[in-house]
Scaffold this motif. Structure first.
Motif, PDB file in Angstrom:
ATOM      1  N   TRP A 192      60.959   1.725   0.316  1.00  0.00           N
ATOM      2  CA  TRP A 192      60.716   1.640   1.790  1.00  0.00           C
ATOM      3  C   TRP A 192      61.889   2.293   2.695  1.00  0.00           C
ATOM      4  O   TRP A 192      62.748   1.421   3.197  1.00  0.00           O
ATOM      5  N   GLN A 194      62.083   3.690   5.372  1.00  0.00           N
ATOM      6  CA  GLN A 194      62.123   3.441   6.612  1.00  0.00           C
ATOM      7  C   GLN A 194      62.515   2.073   7.425  1.00  0.00           C
ATOM      8  O   GLN A 194      62.503   1.802   8.346  1.00  0.00           O
ATOM      9  N   SER A 195      62.698   1.428   6.066  1.00  0.00           N
ATOM     10  CA  SER A 195      62.757  -0.136   6.571  1.00  0.00           C
ATOM     11  C   SER A 195      64.129  -0.736   6.368  1.00  0.00           C
ATOM     12  O   SER A 195      64.463  -1.743   6.273  1.00  0.00           O
ATOM     13  N   LYS A 197      66.671  -0.665   8.042  1.00  0.00           N
ATOM     14  CA  LYS A 197      67.326  -1.751   9.340  1.00  0.00           C
ATOM     15  C   LYS A 197      66.609  -3.073   9.262  1.00  0.00           C
ATOM     16  O   LYS A 197      67.358  -4.133   9.383  1.00  0.00           O
ATOM     17  N   LEU A 198      65.630  -3.237   8.741  1.00  0.00           N
ATOM     18  CA  LEU A 198      64.900  -4.428   8.616  1.00  0.00           C
ATOM     19  C   LEU A 198      65.629  -5.211   7.362  1.00  0.00           C
ATOM     20  O   LEU A 198      65.795  -6.435   7.474  1.00  0.00           O
ATOM     21  N   GLU A 263      68.333   4.060  11.777  1.00  0.00           N
ATOM     22  CA  GLU A 263      68.051   3.950  13.085  1.00  0.00           C
ATOM     23  C   GLU A 263      67.794   2.355  13.488  1.00  0.00           C
ATOM     24  O   GLU A 263      67.523   1.602  12.938  1.00  0.00           O
ATOM     25  N   ILE A 265      65.826   0.433  14.341  1.00  0.00           N
ATOM     26  CA  ILE A 265      64.418   0.227  14.770  1.00  0.00           C
ATOM     27  C   ILE A 265      63.980  -0.953  13.598  1.00  0.00           C
ATOM     28  O   ILE A 265      64.466  -0.317  12.435  1.00  0.00           O
ATOM     29  N   LEU A 266      63.514  -2.139  13.771  1.00  0.00           N
ATOM     30  CA  LEU A 266      63.139  -2.739  12.561  1.00  0.00           C
ATOM     31  C   LEU A 266      61.761  -2.408  12.125  1.00  0.00           C
ATOM     32  O   LEU A 266      60.607  -3.284  12.584  1.00  0.00           O
ATOM     33  N   ARG A 267      61.583  -1.407  11.388  1.00  0.00           N
ATOM     34  CA  ARG A 267      60.230  -1.126  10.894  1.00  0.00           C
ATOM     35  C   ARG A 267      59.674  -1.832  10.133  1.00  0.00           C
ATOM     36  O   ARG A 267      60.280  -2.342   9.033  1.00  0.00           O
ATOM     37  N   PRO A 268      58.307  -2.126  10.281  1.00  0.00           N
ATOM     38  CA  PRO A 268      57.687  -3.411   9.106  1.00  0.00           C
ATOM     39  C   PRO A 268      57.499  -2.977   7.868  1.00  0.00           C
ATOM     40  O   PRO A 268      57.418  -1.752   7.798  1.00  0.00           O
ATOM     41  N   LEU A 269      57.310  -3.574   6.781  1.00  0.00           N
ATOM     42  CA  LEU A 269      56.991  -3.091   5.441  1.00  0.00           C
ATOM     43  C   LEU A 269      55.515  -2.992   5.607  1.00  0.00           C
ATOM     44  O   LEU A 269      54.887  -3.808   5.931  1.00  0.00           O
ATOM     45  N   ASP A 270      55.081  -2.400   4.553  1.00  0.00           N
ATOM     46  CA  ASP A 270      53.624  -1.813   4.407  1.00  0.00           C
ATOM     47  C   ASP A 270      53.513  -2.612   2.849  1.00  0.00           C
ATOM     48  O   ASP A 270      53.925  -2.148   1.927  1.00  0.00           O
TER      49      ASP A 270
END
Length: 303
Positions: A192, A194-195, A197-198, A263, A265-270
């Motif tokens: 993940w 993109q995640s 930051k989450l 970045e 942004i808190l991008r969600p997990l798929d």
């Protein structure tokens, strides 16, 4: 006695970092049994370790675990459920017995073991050898499963094997091993990217005793299937007070803050590709009689 109340102790767990869900909770640093999720959140919840045990075993393993749970509910209701509790070893000698034979699966490896701090609301101590007598390699119940299951829940040592003591815990687990958390972050970065930051938020939420960022399994049923879906808790992230609490804490203890270069942004997990859909050839039914007899529609036990 194999039942314990409120207790803090050191233990050991195996964390299969090949499973991205496990890697996420490992990197977070703290996880808990589903009973600690709070009112309205723990219904239908299943422990992540039990959900991962279902992978590759499907219906037979699920039915066997439900049979074990039925015996617990009816005869040992004060014991922690295998379906909802956390598995912990509190005895290094028991762990050493898993290093030989390979009967327990590939994830019981030195590389996946770490020491943890356990804050248990309650726990029970059981000899895990009985599980291999309760079900066969395919996860199917054996002919002697009922007697073996009662021995398991009673905490009776196995008569022919050196005991492998495990704790089933209702409570909190803090991962002390730094190296395994770094390895978990590497796995998450691959799965993940993109995640991150989450993940940063999830780690910081854990520090202030929030369940946010914890991945949990939930079991639901339909006519011919059982579904196991996975969700990440993000309830406190909607509250301004959560971030105020973080800021206040990290002003005093800045070294405890998790930071990434991702970045903002808190991008969600798929998590959709990780869910399980287990077919059922029929309903699972049990009858518990006053004399202690158990009748079930589970057919053709082995051995």
């Amino acid at each position: 006695m194999n039942l314990y109340g409120r207790q803090d102790f050191q233990g050991f767990v195996y964390l299969d970092l090949n499973q991205p869900l496990v890697a996420w909770n490992t990197a977070r640093g703290v996880y808990c049994s589903v009973d600690c999720l709070g009112a309205g959140e723990s219904e239908s919840a299943l422990s992540l370790s039990m959900a991962n045990m279902m992978r590759g075993h499907s219906e037979e393993r699920l039915k066997s675990e439900m049979a074990i749970e039925c015996i617990r509910k009816n005869f040992f209701p004060d014991h922690v459920s295998r379906l909802r509790g956390v598995f912990v070893f509190d005895d290094i000698d028991s762990i050493s017995k898993l290093w030989y034979g390979g009967e327990w699966g590939d994830h019981f490896q030195d590389d996946f073991m770490t020491d943890v701090g356990v804050s248990a609301n309650k726990s029970c101590r059981l000899d895990a050898n009985w599980i291999m007598d309760i079900m066969d390699e395919s996860g199917k119940l054996t002919r002697g499963w009922l007697e073996c299951t009662k021995n398991y829940w009673q905490g009776v040592p196995h008569p022919t094997k050196p005991p492998i003591w495990e704790r089933l815990v209702e409570g909190w687990i803090t991962i002390w091993g730094t190296e395994i958390k770094y390895r978990a972050i590497t796995e998450i970065h691959k799965y993940w990217p993109q995640s991150l930051k989450l993940l940063e938020y999830s780690c910081n939420a854990a520090v202030i005793h929030s369940n946010d960022g914890l991945i949990t399994a939930f079991l639901t049923t339909e006519k011919n299937y059982i579904h196991i879906d996975f969700y990440i808790r993000l309830i406190d992230a909607k509250k301004k007070s959560t971030f105020e609490k973080m800021d206040a804490y990290f002003k005093t203890c800045p070294e405890m803050r998790a930071l990434t270069n991702a970045e903002m942004i808190l991008r969600p997990l798929d998590l959709s590709d990780l869910k399980l859909k287990i077919p059922l050839t029929g309903p699972i039914e049990f009858s518990i009689w006053e004399d202690g007899r158990v009748e079930t529609n589970l057919q053709n036990p082995t051995k």
